[in-house]
Motif scaffolding. Structure first.
Motif, PDB file in Angstrom:
ATOM      1  N   THR A  96      37.722  39.094  45.626  1.00  0.00           N
ATOM      2  CA  THR A  96      37.679  37.648  45.420  1.00  0.00           C
ATOM      3  C   THR A  96      37.268  36.927  46.690  1.00  0.00           C
ATOM      4  OG1 THR A  96      39.340  37.708  43.657  1.00  0.00           O
ATOM      5  CG2 THR A  96      39.061  35.616  44.824  1.00  0.00           C
ATOM      6  N   ILE A  97      37.870  37.309  47.812  1.00  0.00           N
ATOM      7  CA  ILE A  97      37.555  36.636  49.075  1.00  0.00           C
ATOM      8  C   ILE A  97      36.132  36.945  49.513  1.00  0.00           C
ATOM      9  CG2 ILE A  97      38.184  36.442  51.510  1.00  0.00           C
ATOM     10  CD1 ILE A  97      40.097  35.105  49.371  1.00  0.00           C
ATOM     11  N   ALA A  98      35.663  38.147  49.282  1.00  0.00           N
ATOM     12  CA  ALA A  98      34.284  38.488  49.629  1.00  0.00           C
ATOM     13  C   ALA A  98      33.303  37.626  48.844  1.00  0.00           C
ATOM     14  CB  ALA A  98      34.025  39.969  49.359  1.00  0.00           C
ATOM     15  N   ARG A  99      33.583  37.404  47.583  1.00  0.00           N
ATOM     16  CA  ARG A  99      32.676  36.605  46.741  1.00  0.00           C
ATOM     17  C   ARG A  99      32.694  35.127  47.144  1.00  0.00           C
ATOM     18  NH1 ARG A  99      34.238  37.751  40.769  1.00  0.00           N
ATOM     19  NH2 ARG A  99      32.409  36.400  40.352  1.00  0.00           N
ATOM     20  N   ILE A 100      33.874  34.606  47.473  1.00  0.00           N
ATOM     21  CA  ILE A 100      33.927  33.215  47.935  1.00  0.00           C
ATOM     22  C   ILE A 100      33.191  33.081  49.265  1.00  0.00           C
ATOM     23  CG2 ILE A 100      35.429  31.321  48.669  1.00  0.00           C
ATOM     24  CD1 ILE A 100      37.587  32.425  46.812  1.00  0.00           C
ATOM     25  N   ALA A 101      33.390  34.053  50.157  1.00  0.00           N
ATOM     26  CA  ALA A 101      32.724  34.018  51.462  1.00  0.00           C
ATOM     27  C   ALA A 101      31.209  34.100  51.312  1.00  0.00           C
ATOM     28  CB  ALA A 101      33.238  35.148  52.340  1.00  0.00           C
ATOM     29  N   GLU A 102      30.729  34.914  50.373  1.00  0.00           N
ATOM     30  CA  GLU A 102      29.291  34.995  50.120  1.00  0.00           C
ATOM     31  C   GLU A 102      28.749  33.661  49.619  1.00  0.00           C
ATOM     32  OE1 GLU A 102      28.957  38.245  47.437  1.00  0.00           O
ATOM     33  OE2 GLU A 102      29.249  39.768  49.008  1.00  0.00           O
TER      34      GLU A 102
END
Length: 313
Positions: free
Chosen positions: A246-252
């Motif tokens: 989830t955090i990787a996708r928000i960061a992307e």
């Protein structure tokens, strides 16, 4: 367009003013909390911010008791307050927030959350700390609740801050018509916007609305105002968004925008008592804040995709 004298007369409903704030934008700030929010995040640390109108809050530890006082019981027109021995019992389901009880409470047990103020009043209060803003490169921040539910008032405060040369920021969920956000952004020095989850249905489960409008508004704002610094924030809620994917996708998502930075904030329980005070149950009782190790790992995940800032930066 309104003149300065007209701007000063625009009114809004606020529920708190926090001076010497250091976590709501750069430097030392005055944060003004506006009432009303379209989201219903189950972890919200300001549940008193969600309704737009003033409401009562009861701090039972301040109550003098039914035998010594009982004035609120006698005056309530709907019978929402009753005696149980010396205890005063409140039935929030029947309460219509007429606030009659608050007017007679001598101890401060019952207080009204939310008051109407003018933009001029807000600026006169905030301007008293201009020396601290200048020294620390600080300013004022409009928070909530949700700033965009009171766009006319928010714009008036921002324009008056511009007149005084005071740095102005907003904290927003960006769940509003884009025209509302874009109009206000003309007067901002920084926008701080929450992205609580990247998946629309997960976002709906956590907040009551999906995130499509929010993500589109951020995309449009960053496209149309490339010189406006945007800080995207994610409150880390255990069991909701505290996983790497989830955090990787928000960061992307955040990393697409050159002017954007990203901040992860650990969930905390500082607002737990407020739920009982306004007659609501707290759904995260017993849930602990994310560990320092968890936060460090999530920040590391995000940092390869976007510029990550820490609360202490």
């Amino acid at each position: 367009m309104m003149h300065d004298s007209e701007l000063e007369q625009v009114t809004g409903t606020i529920f708190n003013v926090q001076k010497f704030s250091v976590h709501d934008g750069p430097g030392i700030r005055t944060t003004i909390f506006l009432k009303g929010c379209p989201l219903r995040c189950y972890w919200c640390c300001n549940p008193e911010s969600q309704t737009a109108s003033p409401q009562i809050s009861r701090r039972v530890t301040r109550c003098l008791g039914a035998e010594r006082c009982g004035k609120c019981i006698d005056i309530c027109p709907r019978g929402c307050l009753s005696r149980n021995g010396n205890a005063v019992v409140w039935n929030p389901a029947a309460c219509v927030n007429c606030r009659t009880c608050a007017a007679v409470c001598p101890s401060g047990c019952i207080e009204v959350i939310g008051k109407s103020v003018s933009a001029g009043e807000v600026m006169r209060m905030a301007a008293r700390d201009a020396l601290f803003y200048n020294y620390s490169s600080g300013g004022i921040t409009l928070s909530g609740g949700e700033v965009l539910t009171q766009p006319r008032f928010a714009e008036a405060v921002c324009r008056l801050a511009n007149r005084e040369g005071i740095h102005v920021a907003i904290e927003s969920c960006a769940y509003a018509e884009y025209d509302t956000l874009h109009r206000l952004a003309q007067y901002l020095d920084q926008a701080i916007i929450d992205v609580k989850h990247i998946d629309p249905e997960a976002h709906r489960r956590g907040t009551g609305v999906d995130n499509r409008l929010i993500l589109q508004n951020i995309t449009s704002l960053c496209r149309d105002m490339p010189n406006l610094p945007v800080l995207i924030r994610t409150p880390i809620i255990p069991g909701f968004n505290d996983d790497d994917d989830t955090i990787a996708r928000i960061a992307e998502f955040a990393g697409q925008f050159p002017q954007a930075s990203y901040e992860l904030l650990p969930y905390h329980r500082l607002g737990e008592e407020k739920y009982g005070n306004i007659g609501r149950a707290y759904s995260l009782a017993g849930v602990s804040s994310p560990s320092a190790e968890t936060m460090a790992a999530l920040r590391k995940t995000a940092s390869s995709r976007v510029r990550v800032v820490c609360p202490t930066d």
